[in-house]
Design a protein around this motif. Structure first.
Motif: not given
Length: 210
Positions: A160-176
């Motif tokens: 990961l590079e600085g300033g990045e944002y990690v979250g679920p990869g599913g639709p709308f970022g809700l799951h996955g």
């Protein structure tokens, strides 16, 4: 790896400071063991996050590979239209300060990266009610363990590079499964970031020194 998991449970009120006495006590306890590899910040109060980061900055820099992970939410995108503007605004401010922290560390040549993460829609017992709510949760929500994967990746992924944002990869970022996801454009506005950073320093009395 030395990791500090800090939950600042102050009300999401950007107009007032967090409990600075509690912040300083927590930072003093965390600083005692020495170098700190990862600071994981939960909770809604961005001013408290900046304060504890500033107080623990010597420990993070001493590790040589310090990383600050601040938890946000998809609600950050709704900061100007949400029914809960204080919460959404706090989540956006968490992203703004994450980007600015990483920018300042880079400018100073400091061995520190700052990233953000969000767990998506995490369902828990009692969180949803009625048949429709349960069905929706099963369709787009995920367990606490699944939601935590994004935070774990943000804290440990060396790619990961600085300033990045990690979250679920599913639709709308809700799951996955977790992946790098885009931030709201407003989170990367340098003028807003400078103003918020200066306000945070003034309100908390903590000035991070790189």
């Amino acid at each position: 790896m030395t990791t500090l998991d800090l939950d600042l449970a102050s009300p999401p009120d950007l107009a007032g400071p967090p409990d600075l006495a509690a912040v300083r006590r927590a930072a003093a306890e965390a600083a005692a063991p020495g170098p700190l590899d990862v600071l994981l910040q939960l909770g809604p109060h961005p001013l408290g996050h900046l304060a504890v980061t500033g107080l623990l900055l010597p420990n993070l820099l001493a590790s040589g590979t310090g990383r600050v992970v601040t938890v946000s939410s998809p609600a950050a995108r709704l900061a100007r239209s949400s029914r809960w503007p204080s919460y959404a605004g706090s989540m956006l401010a968490n992203l703004v300060l994450t980007v600015e922290l990483d920018r300042r560390a880079r400018a100073a040549g400091a061995p520190l990266t700052a990233v953000a993460a969000h767990p998506g829609w995490v369902t828990a017992d009692g969180q949803v009610g009625g048949a429709i709510g349960v069905a929706a949760a099963r369709l787009v929500g995920q367990s606490a363990a699944a939601g935590a994967q994004a935070l774990v990746r943000a804290a440990t992924d060396p790619g990961l590079e600085g300033g990045e944002y990690v979250g679920p990869g599913g639709p709308f970022g809700l799951h996955g499964p977790p992946r790098v996801v885009p931030m709201p454009r407003s989170a990367r506005d340098p003028a807003s970031a400078a103003r918020l950073w200066e306000d945070a320093e003034r309100v908390t009395g903590v000035v991070p020194r790189f």
